[in-house]
Motif scaffolding. Structure first.
Motif, mmCIF file in Angstrom:
data_model
loop_
_atom_site.group_PDB
_atom_site.id
_atom_site.type_symbol
_atom_site.label_atom_id
_atom_site.label_comp_id
_atom_site.label_asym_id
_atom_site.label_seq_id
_atom_site.Cartn_x
_atom_site.Cartn_y
_atom_site.Cartn_z
ATOM 1 N N VAL C 23 0.768 -0.932 -0.114
ATOM 2 C CA VAL C 23 0.019 -0.079 0.027
ATOM 3 C C VAL C 23 0.909 1.160 -0.006
ATOM 4 O O VAL C 23 0.598 2.081 -0.898
ATOM 5 C CB VAL C 23 -0.886 -0.089 1.198
ATOM 6 N N SER C 24 2.042 1.432 0.749
ATOM 7 C CA SER C 24 2.843 2.443 0.846
ATOM 8 C C SER C 24 3.340 2.572 -0.314
ATOM 9 O O SER C 24 3.679 3.507 -0.864
ATOM 10 C CB SER C 24 3.805 2.366 1.976
ATOM 11 N N VAL C 25 3.747 1.536 -1.099
ATOM 12 C CA VAL C 25 4.675 1.904 -2.503
ATOM 13 C C VAL C 25 3.389 2.247 -3.365
ATOM 14 O O VAL C 25 3.623 3.308 -4.305
ATOM 15 C CB VAL C 25 4.979 0.465 -3.217
ATOM 16 N N LEU C 26 2.296 1.569 -3.436
ATOM 17 C CA LEU C 26 1.077 2.162 -4.164
ATOM 18 C C LEU C 26 0.826 3.721 -3.936
ATOM 19 O O LEU C 26 0.481 4.447 -5.001
ATOM 20 C CB LEU C 26 -0.195 1.307 -3.907
ATOM 21 N N SER C 27 1.263 4.275 -2.784
ATOM 22 C CA SER C 27 0.759 5.550 -2.630
ATOM 23 C C SER C 27 1.638 6.681 -3.309
ATOM 24 O O SER C 27 1.324 7.964 -3.712
ATOM 25 C CB SER C 27 0.695 5.946 -0.882
ATOM 26 N N PHE C 28 2.883 5.901 -3.604
ATOM 27 C CA PHE C 28 3.573 6.866 -4.484
ATOM 28 C C PHE C 28 3.325 6.825 -5.736
ATOM 29 O O PHE C 28 4.041 7.845 -6.584
ATOM 30 C CB PHE C 28 5.181 6.291 -4.068
ATOM 31 N N LEU C 29 2.785 5.983 -6.115
ATOM 32 C CA LEU C 29 2.323 5.726 -7.720
ATOM 33 C C LEU C 29 2.038 7.086 -8.221
ATOM 34 O O LEU C 29 2.377 7.258 -9.509
ATOM 35 C CB LEU C 29 1.452 4.695 -7.841
ATOM 36 N N LEU C 55 12.981 7.974 -5.351
ATOM 37 C CA LEU C 55 12.113 7.034 -6.220
ATOM 38 C C LEU C 55 11.924 7.555 -7.625
ATOM 39 O O LEU C 55 11.405 8.509 -7.799
ATOM 40 C CB LEU C 55 10.580 7.040 -5.487
ATOM 41 N N ASP C 56 11.843 6.481 -8.577
ATOM 42 C CA ASP C 56 11.419 6.940 -9.816
ATOM 43 C C ASP C 56 10.878 5.708 -10.532
ATOM 44 O O ASP C 56 10.479 4.795 -9.994
ATOM 45 C CB ASP C 56 12.890 7.445 -10.818
ATOM 46 N N GLY C 57 10.406 5.736 -11.955
ATOM 47 C CA GLY C 57 9.521 4.869 -12.550
ATOM 48 C C GLY C 57 10.308 3.408 -12.354
ATOM 49 O O GLY C 57 9.350 2.528 -12.025
ATOM 50 N N LEU C 58 11.367 3.229 -12.809
ATOM 51 C CA LEU C 58 12.057 1.844 -12.633
ATOM 52 C C LEU C 58 11.842 1.216 -11.212
ATOM 53 O O LEU C 58 11.410 0.217 -10.959
ATOM 54 C CB LEU C 58 13.561 2.122 -13.054
ATOM 55 N N GLY C 59 12.362 2.040 -10.305
ATOM 56 C CA GLY C 59 12.104 1.554 -8.688
ATOM 57 C C GLY C 59 10.974 1.227 -8.411
ATOM 58 O O GLY C 59 10.775 0.242 -7.779
ATOM 59 N N VAL C 60 9.782 1.918 -8.808
ATOM 60 C CA VAL C 60 8.388 1.707 -8.548
ATOM 61 C C VAL C 60 8.008 0.426 -9.223
ATOM 62 O O VAL C 60 7.370 -0.369 -8.587
ATOM 63 C CB VAL C 60 7.503 3.057 -8.978
ATOM 64 N N ILE C 61 8.499 0.184 -10.366
ATOM 65 C CA ILE C 61 7.846 -0.934 -10.922
ATOM 66 C C ILE C 61 8.252 -2.290 -10.308
ATOM 67 O O ILE C 61 7.859 -2.944 -9.692
ATOM 68 C CB ILE C 61 8.602 -1.219 -12.706
ATOM 69 N N PHE C 62 9.779 -2.208 -9.896
ATOM 70 C CA PHE C 62 10.477 -3.449 -9.030
ATOM 71 C C PHE C 62 9.540 -3.458 -7.809
ATOM 72 O O PHE C 62 9.286 -4.447 -7.326
ATOM 73 C CB PHE C 62 11.830 -3.142 -8.997
ATOM 74 N N ALA C 63 9.352 -2.170 -7.151
ATOM 75 C CA ALA C 63 8.852 -2.241 -5.643
ATOM 76 C C ALA C 63 7.438 -2.759 -5.821
ATOM 77 O O ALA C 63 7.100 -3.640 -4.817
ATOM 78 C CB ALA C 63 8.902 -0.654 -5.150
ATOM 79 N N LEU C 64 6.855 -2.308 -6.698
ATOM 80 C CA LEU C 64 5.302 -2.819 -6.790
ATOM 81 C C LEU C 64 5.121 -4.084 -6.923
ATOM 82 O O LEU C 64 4.419 -4.970 -6.388
ATOM 83 C CB LEU C 64 4.607 -1.944 -7.910
ATOM 84 N N VAL C 65 6.064 -4.665 -7.813
ATOM 85 C CA VAL C 65 5.908 -6.107 -8.317
ATOM 86 C C VAL C 65 6.358 -6.851 -6.946
ATOM 87 O O VAL C 65 5.619 -7.923 -6.772
ATOM 88 C CB VAL C 65 6.732 -6.491 -9.594
#
Lengths: 82, 588, 474
Positions: C23-29, C55-65
């Protein structure tokens, strides 16, 4: 019922043979009366061309293919499993 | 736009397939099996010219593009789906029907596709769904055959995909239309090869006689119709007029019929014969004139029906006797006369007897060859017609239903639904022969061909009659033996064995060697480094790694393995190294 | 750790923690999708060397997954660990949690030092997980694991970091775009090359041959470890780190000038093909999946190495596609083992009828790995192929096509055996679903979810495409 008809015919194989040859004769005769105005190639106008083509073609095909098979390509059905 | 997806016939079959288990639960599977194809058969008449455009991955996909060429194929595909489903009504297993319907959906989807990407998606669906029709037979041989089939089709699909990519790079357009022969590039030829694999053009045809005889009885009826004829459609759409196709098609007709004359398994004979008949279609497409393409389409239509009829006849024998090899059959006319009659109708239709569909379709292609002054091709096609009658019209029914053998089997007649399926197909064969206009009106171009003229009749009478004479003379020589013939698949079947040997022995050995290098090089180095640095900051790490170090100690405490002790030092050394770097950096 | 005595409470903490993380990663989205990046410096050790998050796009993909899959994995763990009545479950869950947390840290790392720090923490905290069974095999596999990872990180990465720091004056990532990198124009090409090679081999978690052997041997770990960590978190940290280094330290310009990009592409092609060939020969299911992972990871690197927007898109989206498909495959393998005790494909004849959901999910995930639409892997292959066309490289296109064929070669037989194979003599005639017991359900439900998501992201890859586009636009 179909089986009975066929059995009946099989018992009269001599008669069947004559009917067949009669048909072949009829086909050759019919050829004289066929309309040949649209000839595409040299064989078209020849009477009985396709008859010979059929017979010779058939015989050659059988001999060639069976020959090739016997000489080279024929294998047991479980060839690949060995 | 998504709502228009629902009018796509493929959707009907996909949804139908998914709902099958539900209907089975309520004992209504048989009804569903008839209703869905019937609906599709009706539905295709109401399709608009263009529908189902979707944006995906930045491309515009067109799921629905309808014109005369599309319609004639859709017509026969849905009709065939109906016949096949009826033939298979007795099968209780929903999975088999689902696979068949997904396969049909793939075929319909490809036929309706307006762009190459959509073609590819449904092409793969066809391959994946149809392989189940082979696997469901569940014999070891069938499973292996299916696996080979899937790999070959994946390979073909990849070539197709490669061609599509390259073409996209060349023209930046994925729309699926005729590619003019002069402007064809490597990319287009790759696409053509991908199509040709599914059309079973030699030398990439061997999957067909390898796999079709191993399919289930009902599955083979579906398979004989869809993969190859969909390939014919896409070739007609994209590659009409390519001379290479004309020549390869003509060679194909003879290649297929040659094997058919000498093979022993009934379904393998029919499979090779598919290669032959598709050759006519490929040849017609290659000639490219309007009459030739008409002929190819007409022949596709007629061929689906009579080939399916033949597969149904032979399939019913297989179902009732458990055998398909001519060397093991004979004298069945007493026990399965109805199947005999239907098979014979199929046989005479395929041979092109007057008053059957073969007379009005196959000869159109031969005439087109003649009209285009391609005499050599015309003669080749005619010779193939001789072989057709010989192998499938006479030899096949003779040795199964009559024949010198008497294997002593007394099978029952086939099931009622099988007879209904055969009846529909046989009816169409004769109906088209008597009333060819029904088919001619569906063809893409206007038809100027009149099959019932005296010349054509006499030609046919001669050809067929004297071929029969030839059989009569040679009948003893043609007696079937339990053998099979090698084909080009020898190369990849033997090749695969060699490849696997390579993978198992040398490659694995190398992998193991690399795997053990760490013990010599890696371990010694790290242990040396660990020993050198373990004095450096043993205390310093406690605050950071206490938890994990204690955990490791607890876990390893029981054992007296050498490594555990070293690992303690080692983790300490690792952290120590981090601090070394920091200190180095600070000093620098 | 505190709920050790109460298993249900402890397991709930695990799942709760996973959900909170996600959820916290999602909140950064939304912020990231809007084109912004978030920066946060924890503390600075020395100018240019700090522990910093970005945090940027690449990191968020990895973190989300990773965080999403952790939720499912924690459910799966319950079924697996209790199903086998495993010991030391508390230690297991703690290490698991810390490992995933460290991976998050790596995803959000703002500079090379932070990345390295979290990378090492992942290595250390996954060691007890690999060794979990504490038998001879477990110790041996774990020893190999830690030696491979520690040796490469110490021997290669540390010197690399030193060189980079000396050349660039900082270890911070280039966050504005992916073309510039952090090296000044006059930096020595030779030094850059050396540093690059050290990085490539230093991040051994990416499984590039010849440093790949730790992965198949780490399969002695319990399957939830193999599934989440060795299919998703650990290996993705390795690959992610290489991608991050390639894009944000070296930058597209440097890599294409020096030819390092193309070199990497060819180098990993060898891994792609060879690992698939080896996978063909393995009959232990997890071993086959391990080599498949080695092969698939190099797809990601291949994509980035080709340095075009299309290929980078393909490579990065494979982080997601592979994660979902591979975790499904490993979940299935573990489920099979708990339910039936079988590890070898040869024993799995007819298993599909007793475990239909599991094997169907396996089949769908396999389609994704082979690259058949509509499952996610097709999107990857599509973009990668477009990339090879962009750089006019037919060899790499062939590599892609041949490897797809090889993938089919080793995935299809598993599915085949399950539904059409003959069961072992001792199993013949045994029917009845193995999936209905509650503990098994804990495992079946997650894998069905991940298989479904594989299909969903195959049809609607838009979320990931948008995140990648943010990176690639430059």
């Amino acid at each position: 019922m179909i089986a009975q008809v066929i059995t009946y015919l099989r018992e009269r194989s001599e008669m069947m043979k004559w009917i067949f040859f009669a048909y072949l004769g009829f086909a050759l005769v019919f050829d004289f009366f066929a309309d040949r105005h649209d000839a595409h190639f040299w064989g078209d106008p020849i009477i009985g061309f396709w008859a010979i083509f059929g017979l010779v073609g058939c015989l050659l095909m059988i001999v060639f293919c069976k020959g090739l098979s016997h000489v080279w390509l024929e294998r047991d059905t479980d060839y690949y499993d060995k | 736009m998504t709502s228009s997806i629902f009018m796509h016939p493929a959707t009907l079959f996909i949804v139908g397939a998914l709902l099958l288990p539900l209907f089975r639960k309520f004992n209504a599977q048989k009804i569903w099996l008839v209703v869905v194809p019937l609906l599709a058969f009706i539905q295709i008449r109401y399709l608009p010219e263009s529908f189902g455009t979707v944006e995906w991955l930045g491309f515009e996909l067109q799921f629905g593009r309808v014109d005369q060429l599309t319609m004639v194929f859709l017509h026969v595909f849905t009709l065939m789906a109906l016949i096949g489903s009826i033939f298979g009504l007795h099968v209780k297993d929903s999975g088999q029907h689902a696979a068949a319907w997904l396969y049909v959906a793939g075929s319909l989807g490809t036929t309706l596709a307006g762009d190459y990407l959509t073609v590819f998606i449904f092409w793969e669906l066809m391959a994946v769904a149809s392989v189940f029709l082979i696997w469901y037979r569940k014999r070891t041989k069938s499973i292996q055959a299916g696996y080979r089939y899937l790999l070959v089709h994946t390979f073909g699909g990849l070539i197709l995909l490669g061609g599509i990519f390259l073409r996209y790079q060349n023209v930046h357009d994925l729309s699926f239309d005729l590619i003019a022969p002069d402007s064809a590039t490597l990319a287009d030829y790759m696409i053509m090869i991908g199509f040709m694999l599914n059309a079973a053009v030699p030398p990439i045809h061997a999957w067909l006689p390898d796999a079709y005889p191993e399919a289930t009885v009902t599955g083979a009826v579906f398979m004989c119709a869809f993969t190859t004829k969909t390939a014919v459609y896409v070739l007609a759409r994209g590659f009409a007029g390519y001379e290479a196709l004309a020549i390869m098609g003509a060679i194909m007709t003879l290649y297929g019929v040659g094997y058919a004359v000498v093979e022993n398994d009934a379904r393998r004979i029919l499979a090779y014969h598919i290669v032959s008949q598709v050759g006519y279609m490929v040849c017609g497409i290659g000639i490219g004139t309007q009459m030739a393409v008409n002929g190819a389409a007409a022949h596709a239509y007629a061929h689906i029906l009579y080939k399916a009829l033949l597969f149904m006849g032979v399939g019913s024998v297989l179902e009732m006797t458990g055998r398909s090899k001519l060397s093991e059959l004979g004298g069945l006319y007493k026990y399965m006369p109805i199947s005999l009659i239907f098979t014979v109708i199929g046989g005479i239709a395929i041979s092109g007897f007057p008053l059957t569909s073969g007379f009005i379709s196959k000869s159109m292609i031969i005439a087109a060859a003649g009209a285009d002054h391609q005499i050599f091709i015309m003669l080749m096609l005619s010779l193939a017609a001789v072989g057709t009658f010989l192998s499938v019209g006479i030899k096949l029914p003779y040795f199964i239903w009559f024949g010198p053998n008497d294997p002593g089997i007394k099978p029952k007649e086939a099931y009622w639904n099988m007879h209904v399926g055969m009846f529909i197909a046989a009816f169409m064969c004769i109906f088209l022969g008597i009333y060819p206009e029904y088919l001619y009106d569906m063809l893409p171009y206007a038809v100027n061909y009149h099959p019932y003229n005296s010349y054509h009749l006499t030609e046919t009478f001669h050809l067929l009659g004297f071929t029969g004479l030839g059989f009569y003379i040679m009948v003893k020589y043609l007696k079937p033996h339990d053998v099979s013939n090698l084909d080009v698949d020898w190369f990849y079947r033997k090749g695969a064995l060699a490849f696997m040997w390579l993978a198992r022995k040398p490659v694995n050995a190398a992998n193991e060697w690399v795997s053990n290098v760490y013990q010599t090089v890696g371990l010694r180095f790290t242990m040396a480094a660990a020993r050198a640095l373990s004095w450096f900051d043993w205390e310093g790490i406690d605050w950071a790694l206490d938890g994990s170090a204690k955990g490791v100690v607890k876990a390893g405490g029981q054992s007296r393995l050498f490594q555990t002790g070293k690992l303690q030092h080692y983790i300490g050394a690792a952290a120590g190294l981090v601090f070394v770097v920091l200190i180095v950096v600070v000093l620098v | 750790m505190f709920s050790g005595k109460k298993p249900n409470l402890r397991d709930s903490w695990s799942t709760l923690g996973a959900i909170l993380t996600f959820v916290s990663v999602l909140s950064f989205l939304p912020t990231i999708l809007g084109g912004n990046q978030l920066k946060y410096t924890l503390f600075e050790l020395y100018p240019g060397v700090s522990v910093m998050l970005n945090l940027d796009g690449l990191g968020v993909i990895f973190a989300l997954v990773a965080s999403f899959l952790w939720i499912l994995a924690s459910l799966y763990c319950v079924g697996y660990m209790r199903g086998l009545d495993e010991h030391a479950q508390t230690r297991f869950y703690v290490c698991y949690a810390v490992s995933v947390g460290a991976a998050m840290g790596a995803a959000f790392a703002g500079n090379l030092f932070t990345l390295y720090l979290f990378y090492e923490i992942v290595s250390i905290f996954t060691y007890p997980l690999v060794m979990h069974h504490q038998d001879k095999e477990g110790y041996w596999g774990a020893k190999k694991y830690i030696v491979y990872l520690m040796f490469t990180s110490k021997a290669f990465l540390l010197p690399a970091m030193v060189i980079i720091y000396v050349l660039a004056g900082t270890l911070d990532f280039q966050t504005a775009n992916i073309v510039q990198g952090i090296f000044p124009a006059e930096a020595s090409r030779v030094a850059i090359g050396v540093a690059y090679l050290l990085c490539l081999f230093g991040f051994a978690k990416a499984g590039i041959m010849p440093l790949h052997n730790w992965l198949p041997d780490a399969m002695v770990a319990p399957t939830p470890v193999s599934a989440l960590l060795h299919a998703v978190v650990v290996v993705k940290v390795g690959v992610f780190s290489i991608c991050r280094v390639m894009l944000s330290v070296f930058g597209v310009n440097v890599l294409s000038e020096t030819g390092l990009g193309l070199f990497t592409a060819y180098f990993v092609s060898f891994t792609i093909l060879m690992a698939s060939v080896i996978a063909l020969t393995k009959t232990n299911l997890k071993a086959r999946l391990a080599y498949s992972t080695v092969s698939q990871l190099s797809y990601i690197i291949l994509g980035v190495a080709m340095l075009t927007p299309n290929s980078i898109t393909g490579g990065l989206i494979h982080i997601a596609n592979h994660a979902f498909a591979k975790i499904t495959l490993f979940f299935a393998a573990g489920c099979i083992f708990v339910a039936s005790g079988k590890k070898d494909i040869k024993e799995m004849g007819g298993l599909g009828y007793r475990m239909p959901w599991t094997m169907m999910a396996f089949g769908i995930a396999s389609l994704g790995m082979i690259g058949i639409p509509p499952v996610g892997g097709f999107v990857t292959k599509w973009y990668l192929a477009l990339g090879t066309i962009d750089i006019h490289n037919w060899i790499l296109l062939c590599v892609l096509l041949v490897s797809s064929l090889l993938n089919a070669g080793y995935f299809v037989p598993v599915f085949l055996q399950a539904f059409f194979g003959k069961p072992l003599p001792q199993d013949a005639g045994v029917t009845g679903s193995l999936e209905k017991q509650p503990l098994i359900l804990f495992m079946v439900v997650p894998l069905v979810i991940t298989a479904t998501i594989s299909v969903v992201i195959g049809v609607y890859p838009d979320l990931f495409l948008d995140l990648i586009n943010l990176m690639v636009k430059s």
